[in-house]
Design an enzyme around this catalytic site. Structure first.
Site, PDB file in Angstrom:
ATOM      1  N   ASP A   1      -3.442   2.205  -5.598  1.00 51.02           N
ATOM      2  CA  ASP A   1      -2.161   2.178  -4.865  1.00 51.02           C
ATOM      3  C   ASP A   1      -1.978   0.941  -3.990  1.00 51.02           C
ATOM      4  O   ASP A   1      -1.143   0.936  -3.110  1.00 51.02           O
ATOM      5  CB  ASP A   1      -2.002   3.460  -4.025  1.00 51.02           C
ATOM      6  CG  ASP A   1      -2.684   3.371  -2.669  1.00 51.02           C
ATOM      7  OD1 ASP A   1      -3.772   2.770  -2.585  1.00 51.02           O
ATOM      8  OD2 ASP A   1      -2.113   3.898  -1.702  1.00 51.02           O
ATOM      9  N   GLU A   2      -2.734  -0.098  -4.274  1.00 53.29           N
ATOM     10  CA  GLU A   2      -2.746  -1.203  -3.330  1.00 53.29           C
ATOM     11  C   GLU A   2      -2.996  -2.536  -4.029  1.00 53.29           C
ATOM     12  O   GLU A   2      -3.823  -2.609  -4.936  1.00 53.29           O
ATOM     13  CB  GLU A   2      -3.889  -0.911  -2.348  1.00 53.29           C
ATOM     14  CG  GLU A   2      -4.022  -1.825  -1.205  1.00 53.29           C
ATOM     15  CD  GLU A   2      -5.290  -1.498  -0.396  1.00 53.29           C
ATOM     16  OE1 GLU A   2      -5.891  -0.408  -0.589  1.00 53.29           O
ATOM     17  OE2 GLU A   2      -5.688  -2.341   0.406  1.00 53.29           O
TER      18      GLU A   2
ATOM     19  N   ASP B   1       0.869  -1.189   0.000  1.00 57.79           N
ATOM     20  CA  ASP B   1       0.000   0.000   0.000  1.00 57.79           C
ATOM     21  C   ASP B   1       0.903   1.236   0.000  1.00 57.79           C
ATOM     22  O   ASP B   1       1.723   1.416   0.901  1.00 57.79           O
ATOM     23  CB  ASP B   1      -0.893  -0.020   1.248  1.00 57.79           C
ATOM     24  CG  ASP B   1      -1.945   1.085   1.232  1.00 57.79           C
ATOM     25  OD1 ASP B   1      -2.978   0.920   1.879  1.00 57.79           O
ATOM     26  OD2 ASP B   1      -1.722   2.129   0.597  1.00 57.79           O
TER      27      ASP B   1
HETATM   28  P1  TTP Z   1      -5.226   5.170   0.826  1.00 58.23           P
HETATM   29  O1  TTP Z   1      -4.234   4.089   0.539  1.00 58.23           O
HETATM   30  O2  TTP Z   1      -6.360   4.847   1.730  1.00 58.23           O
HETATM   31  O3  TTP Z   1      -4.487   6.421   1.476  1.00 58.23           O
HETATM   32  P2  TTP Z   1      -3.082   7.034   1.159  1.00 58.23           P
HETATM   33  O4  TTP Z   1      -2.302   6.208   0.199  1.00 58.23           O
HETATM   34  O5  TTP Z   1      -3.264   8.455   0.754  1.00 58.23           O
HETATM   35  O6  TTP Z   1      -2.386   7.055   2.584  1.00 58.23           O
HETATM   36  P3  TTP Z   1      -1.853   5.799   3.429  1.00 58.23           P
HETATM   37  O7  TTP Z   1      -2.102   4.554   2.649  1.00 58.23           O
HETATM   38  O8  TTP Z   1      -0.390   6.060   3.627  1.00 58.23           O
HETATM   39  O9  TTP Z   1      -2.620   5.849   4.707  1.00 58.23           O
HETATM   40  O10 TTP Z   1      -5.828   5.717  -0.523  1.00 58.23           O
HETATM   41  C1  TTP Z   1      -5.072   5.820  -1.708  1.00 58.23           C
HETATM   42  C2  TTP Z   1      -5.482   7.066  -2.477  1.00 58.23           C
HETATM   43  O11 TTP Z   1      -6.864   7.036  -2.763  1.00 58.23           O
HETATM   44  C3  TTP Z   1      -5.232   8.348  -1.715  1.00 58.23           C
HETATM   45  O12 TTP Z   1      -3.919   8.834  -1.882  1.00 58.23           O
HETATM   46  C4  TTP Z   1      -6.271   9.266  -2.294  1.00 58.23           C
HETATM   47  C5  TTP Z   1      -7.413   8.354  -2.697  1.00 58.23           C
HETATM   48  N1  TTP Z   1      -8.504   8.455  -1.701  1.00 58.23           N
HETATM   49  C6  TTP Z   1      -9.553   9.338  -1.947  1.00 58.23           C
HETATM   50  O13 TTP Z   1      -9.594   9.993  -3.003  1.00 58.23           O
HETATM   51  N2  TTP Z   1     -10.546   9.464  -1.014  1.00 58.23           N
HETATM   52  C7  TTP Z   1     -10.543   8.767   0.166  1.00 58.23           C
HETATM   53  O14 TTP Z   1     -11.459   8.926   1.006  1.00 58.23           O
HETATM   54  C8  TTP Z   1      -9.448   7.858   0.409  1.00 58.23           C
HETATM   55  C9  TTP Z   1      -9.393   7.067   1.710  1.00 58.23           C
HETATM   56  C10 TTP Z   1      -8.462   7.742  -0.545  1.00 58.23           C
HETATM   57 MG    MG Z   2      -2.115   4.111   0.468  1.00 49.53          MG
END
Ligand code: TTP
Ligand code: MG
Length: 358
Positions: free
Chosen positions: A105-106, A10
């Site tokens: 991203d995952e 992730d």
């Molecule tokens: P996440 O993997 O949940 O968040 P992140 O990568 O920004 O942070 P981390 O994993 O380090 O906690 O989500 C991936 C992307 O998806 C995030 O960069 C932006 C998008 N996203 C949204 O647009 N709205 C949301 O509510 C969430 C949770 C994520």
């Molecule tokens: Mg993330």
């Protein structure tokens, strides 16, 4: 069953990290990538510097600015993040052909038969070198534990959950950390006096099954760190949609129609690329008082035709809503995908995924 080796990757603060990478002025600063350039948008994600102030995803930009006055809000550039995502998933594919993409991203990567520690280190290294970004990885023998692990030492984390440590790690955690436990299930479990995973593990199995059915069995298994679900490609987001907050609340139906036309055009392009047909059209309205209504219509015949999707959306707008208040946000979504020749085919073709059509 042979011991599996599952890696969950992730990316850290994905959108925000890309923006910081591409603009040195944003590095080491509290930034948020925000929904709308106007002040009415929400935070998509925040850099780790901004998270210290409590800024997080789904928060309004307005509130974020109050929490962190020096916050820099950068507009969303989804196309750019998709391009980075494609490169990221390409890296994953170098290390295994058993991948389950979860989002941009995952992903889960099944590397059974290899040394997962070595592979995960390589993946992290390659992400750093090729994308100049950091990822957090979790390693364990199943998906639930691997995902839990990747979240434990964010950002830039590298966490292994070994068999012998499962009990020690899981027992004290709140039940919310279990896969599939959202606020509703959490509340139901709390009502039974179950707060920690340990409480769940020791609870009367029969009562849990009676109360939660099949999910009860799954919950008990997860609480013991058992998860037999395979890593597999599948369509996670079974809908395609567009929505926008108007810069000023709208009462003119013609403006709503125009917005619908534009969404229908964008959405149809995306459906055509995906080779799927859709059966359900949904219109969402958020009113000036923030109440939300959604209305759907399921078609008799699946389609990818602009005129049908657009006209259905207009029909819903005209006949299924009774708009009395000003409209703040309008959205259009299509779902219920079918393959032209295989009605219930929902499996994800990785190439399609890589092209960003899903
Ligand atoms: P996440 O993997 O949940 O968040 P992140 O990568 O920004 O942070 P981390 O994993 O380090 O906690 O989500 C991936 C992307 O998806 C995030 O960069 C932006 C998008 N996203 C949204 O647009 N709205 C949301 O509510 C969430 C949770 C994520
Ligand atoms: Mg993330």
């Amino acid at each position: 069953m042979a011991n599996k080796a599952i890696i969950h990757v992730d990316m850290d603060a994905f959108y925000a990290s890309i923006e910081q990478r591409d603009n040195p002025k944003l590095r080491n600063k509290p930034i948020a990538v925000g929904g709308n350039p106007n002040s009415r948008g929400v935070v998509s994600t925040a850099s780790y510097e901004a998270r210290k102030y409590g800024v997080k995803s789904a928060m309004s930009c307005k509130k974020a600015k109050i929490l962190c006055p020096e916050l820099i809000i950068v507009p969303v550039n989804k196309e750019k993040y998709k391009r980075v995502s494609k490169k990221l998933h390409k890296i994953f594919r170098k290390f295994s052909d058993k991948i389950e993409p979860i989002s941009l991203d995952e992903a889960f990567i099944d590397v059974t038969g290899s040394n997962p520690i070595i592979v995960a280190k390589e993946i992290k290294k390659e992400i750093k070198q090729k994308l100049r970004l950091t990822a957090s990885v979790g390693i364990s023998n199943n998906k639930f534990l691997a995902k839990l692990a990747s979240d434990m030492e964010k950002p830039d984390g590298f966490t292994v959950i070994n068999k012998n440590d499962v009990e020690k790690i899981l027992d004290p955690l709140p039940v919310r950390k279990l896969w599939g436990v959202g606020p509703k299930t959490e509340e139901q479990l709390n009502k039974l006096g179950i707060y920690k995973i340990k409480d769940l593990k020791n609870y009367d199995k029969n009562i849990l099954i009676e109360k939660f059915g099949k999910k009860g069995i799954e919950l008990i298994e997860f609480s013991k760190g058992i998860d037999n679900r395979p890593v597999e490609w599948r369509v996670k987001s079974q809908s395609i949609g567009e929505e926008n907050t108007f810069s000023k609340d709208v009462s003119d139906i013609n403006i709503l129609r125009k917005a619908v036309n534009q969404y229908a055009l964008d959405i149809t392009k995306r459906i055509k690329k995906s080779h799927y047909l859709i059966k359900t059209v949904t219109v969402k309205i958020k009113y000036e008082d923030f109440t939300v209504e959604t209305r759907s219509l399921t078609l008799k015949q699946p389609t990818d035709k602009l005129t049908i999707i657009r006209d259905t959306a207009h029909y819903i707008l005209d006949n299924k809503f009774n708009i009395k208040k000003k409209v703040r946000l309008l959205g259009l979504t299509v779902s219920n995908f079918v393959y032209p020749n295989e009605p219930i085919q929902l499996r994800l073709d990785i190439d399609e995924y890589m092209r960003g059509t899903i």
